[in-house]
Scaffold this motif. Sequence first.
Motif, short mmCIF file in Angstrom:
data_model
loop_
_atom_site.label_atom_id
_atom_site.label_comp_id
_atom_site.label_asym_id
_atom_site.label_seq_id
_atom_site.Cartn_x
_atom_site.Cartn_y
_atom_site.Cartn_z
N LEU A 1 0.85 -1.18 0.00
CA LEU A 1 0.00 0.00 0.00
C LEU A 1 0.89 1.23 0.00
O LEU A 1 1.91 1.26 0.71
N ALA A 2 0.51 2.23 -0.78
CA ALA A 2 1.30 3.46 -0.82
C ALA A 2 1.09 4.27 0.46
O ALA A 2 0.02 4.22 1.06
N TYR A 3 2.11 4.96 0.88
CA TYR A 3 1.92 5.95 1.94
C TYR A 3 2.75 7.18 1.62
O TYR A 3 3.69 7.13 0.82
N ARG A 4 2.36 8.29 2.20
CA ARG A 4 3.18 9.51 2.13
C ARG A 4 3.41 9.99 3.56
O ARG A 4 2.45 10.12 4.34
N LEU A 5 4.69 10.21 3.86
CA LEU A 5 5.03 10.67 5.21
C LEU A 5 5.36 12.16 5.16
O LEU A 5 6.11 12.61 4.29
N TYR A 6 4.80 12.91 6.09
CA TYR A 6 5.07 14.35 6.20
C TYR A 6 5.78 14.59 7.53
O TYR A 6 5.24 14.26 8.59
N ARG A 7 6.99 15.16 7.44
CA ARG A 7 7.73 15.43 8.67
C ARG A 7 7.65 16.94 8.96
O ARG A 7 7.80 17.75 8.05
N PRO A 8 7.42 17.30 10.22
CA PRO A 8 7.25 18.73 10.50
C PRO A 8 8.54 19.52 10.30
O PRO A 8 9.63 18.95 10.38
#
Length: 867
Positions: free
Chosen positions: A611-618
């Motif tokens: 499954l695709a995911y996108r991670l956003y780091r602050p």
Amino acid sequence: MTETDRPEPDVDVVVVGAGIAGLYLIYRLSRAGYRLRVFEAADDLGGTWYWNRYPGARVDVPSIDYMYSFDPDWQRDWQWSEKYARQPEILRYLNHVADKHDLRRHLTFSTRVRQAGWDDDASLWRVRTDRGDDVTARFVVMATGCLSVPKQTEIDGLERFTGEVYFTSRWPHDPVDFTGKRVAVIGTGSSGVQSIPIIAQEARQVVVFQRTPTFSIPAHNGQLSPERLAQFAANEADYRSAARMSPGGIPMERSITPTFSVTETEREQRYERAWEIGELFEAINVYADVMSNPAANHEFAEFFRNKIRAIVDDPQTATDLCPTDYPVATKRPCLDTNYYATYNLPHVRLVNIRKHPIRQVTETGIDTTDESFTFDAIVFATGFDAVTGAITEVDIRGRNGLALKDKWANGPQTYLGLTTAGFPNLFLITGPGSPSVLSNMAVSIEQHVDWVLDCLGHLCARGFAVIEPTETAETGWTQHVSDCADITLFPAANSWYMGANVPGKPRVFLPYCAGVDFYRASCDEVVAHDYLGFTLSGRGGTECNDGVVRRLQPDVEMVLNRMAAMNLPTMESMPVEDARAFYNQMSAVRPPGPDVGEIVDGTLPGTSGALAYRLYRPPTTPGPRPIIVYFHGGGWVVGDAISDDPLCRDLCVRSDAIVISADYRHAPEHRFPAAVDDAMAAVRWVADNAEALGGIPGLLAVCGWNAGGGLAAVVCRLARDMGGPNIIGQALLTPSTDGDMARASFTDNADGYGLTTALVRWLYDHYIDIADRRDPRFAPLRATDLSGLPPAIVVTAEFDPVRDDGDAYAIALEAAGVPTEHVRARGHTHKSVTMVDVAISGAPVRARIAKALRQFFAATRTPEPAS
Ligand code: FAD
Ligand code: NAP
């Protein structure tokens, strides 16, 4: 008292004030056959243009726009001499109109209305003046002006001063000669900015005492622009009609281009053009977000400041003249002729009284805390008790003796800015809550007067004698006026728009800032819906179609209107593949959302493949952060890991946590419970790999919007029942938590708010069999036990088919002992809270979500001390 017993009033209508509004009222009322009395405190007509005779006084809206439109053959006997006419010419024009249309005979001059009291038994007003008049009238119309009551001076010692004292707002009729004199000017608003250069042409010395610097652009006065003249000459009727339907009362397209969507060079050119054109409304309209986006406003303000620095020779004076503590245009900007250049003259000096406060006026001049000045004359250009001042100055008493001043003690409440509850048959022209001072007032005044005349005509035709707004309608409008201001930067300034210039005046944004066009639409809608929100009574009985004319957040309404105008096909009318393409296409044109520290795209193992995911780091300090697993919206059918990109960025920045948007399989290819299985797998994988992902093991929350909100809720329960992973909080944004479409929200909001009931049905049908719709993995509300679930924030939107689902779920969580914050997003739709940088009114809701998530993390980090 019966209708027939009621005494005949002396007149039908008393009008207070003989400015632009009063004169137009006389024109309309007298032609319609009403008996009227018109009282004016001054000894002649003209209002603003009678009183403000200071040197340099002129309009800041082109004269061709700032005039009546009711007189189609005006060009036969009137001509404007320049683009921005001076005060004497405007006053001549108003006298000319009064004479041409024989308006003067209705006027009683040098007479101030002191009191107006409503007699409920007789259904009439009793009006008293300072000259002993005692007149009864069916209706009272306050045409008393927004800027007609000068503000008190608030400076000690003025009575001691032996020189000349002038107020720009009460200027003598005979010319004042400043030749050879030492003159102080206090105040640098529009009146100061216009008068200072002219006074400096005569005076030996000018000292300007400035509390707050202003943003001013050169008027470039002269001939009217050839473009505007051509537009005007082509068809005056169309031109006037375009003005009525414009944002500010001057024909102009509302800019829809966001500042940062174009290059820096293009922006610089656009600002320069606005500076060169020399028109206030044009300048404010450079980009769509100047009045709402602090960064956009800051850049535009910096352009102004650079202009000031370039014009003014002395660097300290230039610095003092640069406004820095309020966004540009949140105080009325000025139009000037040589204002900044005047400070280059050797006999002109600026005193920044924030640094060197005025201590007192002395016999001979002014003392600041560190200097004594000698003057021959002091000019006060210190402004007005604006918008409400002239209305509350009159002792107006409504039903049961209620004083309007008391009713408005914490800020004015009106319906449409035209009427106020408890004060039947009282009309306010350009009252608080109308576009008034933010618009070309000539256009607003005509619209108000026309509305009042139509209303009187309606009452008469239907046999009604009394009209009064309901509390519901008034509260709704007052809320709407404040909602409109809250999505702008206006409240950030200590302006007279906010009542901030008058000590003790409540801080309330007074005018309606969504525009003349939107305002007119509301007024028209009220009439079209049988005077929605008014109670009408009289011979014909009593009628009331109660309600609120604007219930959506203003920016949400604008988005919906824009979408409706595009006449787009509905998703449920498309094959699934087309619906997905359409959804992606719509997503592609959104503003991107805020910058985050890092974005990483990857895959994680789902129950049946990657499954695709996108991670956003602050973008904050490096180091492990808590993790939020996010499930996107799209009704289990459309959307993917990146389809809620702006929302995820916003969530990441606001919550200072890593956001991992995890995809799941979609229907109809993968029907229920595939999405649930994948969501669960994603949470497990993230929990197991928290450290490697940069997270803090144990600090894991879930969040989701729409179908994703439902998935987040389901995952919490499954994790509880399966012994992990440990989820410490859940944020559910307009979640789908039940399959019962019989709930009222499905009928109340079936159509028109983005997500329709038909679309929900289409999505359900693609995802799940009817027989499965009570399964708590689809309908978490149906779970038998919700206790022990992680603390929650549940956001539901007022205009959303699934609103009642979410409401019921929040209530059920609370009932099960789960700490739950339930946010009912007033005036929002299913999607609007997620519209980052489009629906600004959604930002406070997202801020609450982020705050709740931070609190979940903080509570887990710092365990409660043992009692
Ligand atoms: P006013 O012109 O203020 O008239 C109200 C009248 O009511 C006054 O004559 C007053 O004496 C009288 N009155 C008040 N209370 C009582 C009472 N109790 N009893 C009897 N009489 C009473 N707007 C623009 O759109 N463009 C511009 O360029 C512009 N320039 C302006 C320049 C200046 C210097 C000022 C002060 C305002 C300017 N305005 C401008 C706003 C301006 O006030 C309106 O455009 C317009 O003139 C208002 O007309 P009015 O009839 O509503 O009110
Ligand atoms: P204003 O904009 O309220 O300006 C008043 C000025 O006086 C401000 O600089 C204010 O400072 C200052 N001030 C007030 N009280 C003071 C005090 N006690 N000590 C020192 N300074 C003090 O008033 P205005 O210039 O008369 O204009 C009012 C409105 O009328 C305008 O905004 C505009 O709508 C309209 N107008 C239009 C034109 C035109 O160009 N056509 C001309 C004149 C007026 P703070 O800002 O710190 O309060």
